[in-house]
Design an enzyme around this catalytic site. Structure first.
Site, PDB file in Angstrom:
ATOM      1  N   SER A   6       0.826  -1.206   0.000  1.00  0.00           N
ATOM      2  CA  SER A   6       0.000   0.000   0.000  1.00  0.00           C
ATOM      3  C   SER A   6       0.857   1.252   0.000  1.00  0.00           C
ATOM      4  CB  SER A   6      -0.897   0.013   1.232  1.00  0.00           C
ATOM      5  OG  SER A   6      -1.482   1.295   1.371  1.00  0.00           O
ATOM      6  N   HIS A  29      -0.986  -1.157  -4.291  1.00  0.00           N
ATOM      7  CA  HIS A  29      -2.299  -0.895  -3.701  1.00  0.00           C
ATOM      8  C   HIS A  29      -2.446   0.606  -3.477  1.00  0.00           C
ATOM      9  CE1 HIS A  29      -5.877  -2.357  -1.524  1.00  0.00           C
ATOM     10  NE2 HIS A  29      -5.666  -1.373  -0.668  1.00  0.00           N
ATOM     11  N   ASP A  31      -4.809   3.521  -2.104  1.00  0.00           N
ATOM     12  CA  ASP A  31      -5.952   3.814  -1.246  1.00  0.00           C
ATOM     13  C   ASP A  31      -6.540   5.173  -1.595  1.00  0.00           C
ATOM     14  OD1 ASP A  31      -6.101   1.557   0.672  1.00  0.00           O
ATOM     15  OD2 ASP A  31      -4.050   2.154   1.127  1.00  0.00           O
ATOM     16  N   MET A  33      -9.331   7.808  -0.741  1.00  0.00           N
ATOM     17  CA  MET A  33     -10.256   8.175   0.345  1.00  0.00           C
ATOM     18  C   MET A  33     -10.803   9.565   0.076  1.00  0.00           C
ATOM     19  SD  MET A  33      -8.092   6.891   3.642  1.00  0.00           S
ATOM     20  CE  MET A  33      -6.999   5.465   3.558  1.00  0.00           C
ATOM     21  N   HIS A  62      -8.198   0.753  -4.234  1.00  0.00           N
ATOM     22  CA  HIS A  62      -9.186   0.473  -3.186  1.00  0.00           C
ATOM     23  C   HIS A  62      -9.920   1.781  -2.898  1.00  0.00           C
ATOM     24  CE1 HIS A  62      -9.810  -0.629   1.371  1.00  0.00           C
ATOM     25  NE2 HIS A  62     -10.946  -0.561   0.705  1.00  0.00           N
ATOM     26  N   MET A  64     -12.271   3.918  -1.016  1.00  0.00           N
ATOM     27  CA  MET A  64     -13.004   4.148   0.237  1.00  0.00           C
ATOM     28  C   MET A  64     -13.747   5.460   0.068  1.00  0.00           C
ATOM     29  SD  MET A  64     -10.032   2.890   2.789  1.00  0.00           S
ATOM     30  CE  MET A  64      -8.737   2.846   1.538  1.00  0.00           C
ATOM     31  N   MET A 133     -11.488  -6.369   5.076  1.00  0.00           N
ATOM     32  CA  MET A 133     -10.685  -5.400   5.821  1.00  0.00           C
ATOM     33  C   MET A 133     -10.321  -5.958   7.198  1.00  0.00           C
ATOM     34  SD  MET A 133     -10.078  -2.772   3.942  1.00  0.00           S
ATOM     35  CE  MET A 133      -9.388  -1.690   5.211  1.00  0.00           C
ATOM     36  N   ASP A 171      -6.444  -6.635   4.026  1.00  0.00           N
ATOM     37  CA  ASP A 171      -5.825  -5.314   4.079  1.00  0.00           C
ATOM     38  C   ASP A 171      -5.973  -4.741   5.474  1.00  0.00           C
ATOM     39  OD1 ASP A 171      -5.031  -2.676   3.787  1.00  0.00           O
ATOM     40  OD2 ASP A 171      -6.601  -2.124   2.376  1.00  0.00           O
TER      41      ASP A 171
END
Length: 218
Positions: A6, A29, A31, A33, A62, A64, A133, A171
């Site tokens: 990540s 990865h 993230d 957000m 990913h 979120m 998660m 994760d």
């Protein structure tokens, strides 16, 4: 057994060189957000588009974020090879998964620690990956929640029962001390942030994690 470090734990001012540090990993990865679905804000479409152009390995995004039905396909178009949306935020997950596949990406569904998997088992035929998660999404560096291992096993069992090829990703708090129990439970894709980027030699950390997971492969 695939390792997806990540970049949440990477140096955001030098993302291209940070991606090069993990060129031996299977995925990077990313993230995403939005400050709404989770109480943190990271990066979005323009950065993903730029990373996709320079990354030595495919991007595993990913999301979120709220309203993934609208936004997730744009990440596939921006060059992400795998796009994971949160089931808690999606209004029509099956249609979204199919749209992601049509856009040329692998379709993933993520579930938070408090979300049960059973109600979504019938989506498996349209999913390339389920992300369980192992921390509350939002911030890196949190400690691993071993109580999510039965859920990982439940997902793996459902995939096997339905004869599917769906990957099971974990994760959150994944490290040399926790990855073996994840592999034992049935995970085959492992997201690790600080365990990789906090190491002196990120590539060596990736190799070590993969070897530990392979030793516990199903």
């Amino acid at each position: 057994m695939q390792i997806s470090p990540s970049i949440l734990s990477a140096d955001f001012a030098n993302l291209q060189s940070e991606l090069d540090r993990i060129a031996n990993a299977d995925w990077a990865h990313v993230d995403v957000m939005d400050g709404h679905f989770v109480p943190n804000l990271t990066l979005g479409l323009p950065v993903v588009e730029a990373l996709a152009k320079v990354s030595p390995i495919p991007l595993d995004c990913h999301l979120m974020i709220d309203d993934p039905d609208r936004w997730a396909p744009m990440y596939a178009e921006a060059g992400a090879s795998s796009v994971t949306f949160h089931i808690e935020a999606a209004s029509d997950p099956r249609a979204l998964a199919r749209t992601l596949r049509q856009a040329g990406a692998r379709a993933g569904m993520a579930i938070k620690p408090g979300t049960a998997f059973a109600p979504y088992e019938d989506l498996l035929s349209d999913l390339d990956m389920v992300l369980v998660m192992t921390v509350e999404p939002g911030f890196g560096g949190q400690s691993f929640m071993a109580d999510q291992m039965p859920k990982v096993a439940q997902v793996r069992e459902a995939v096997q029962r339905m004869g599917g090829e769906t990957w099971v990703q974990v994760d959150g708090g994944v490290s040399a001390t926790t990855i073996e129990q994840c592999a034992d439970a049935g995970a085959d894709v492992f997201v690790a942030g600080s365990a990789v980027y906090g190491a002196e030699d990120a590539a060596a950390a990736v190799d070590e994690l993969r070897a530990l997971a392979l030793g516990h492969a199903h």
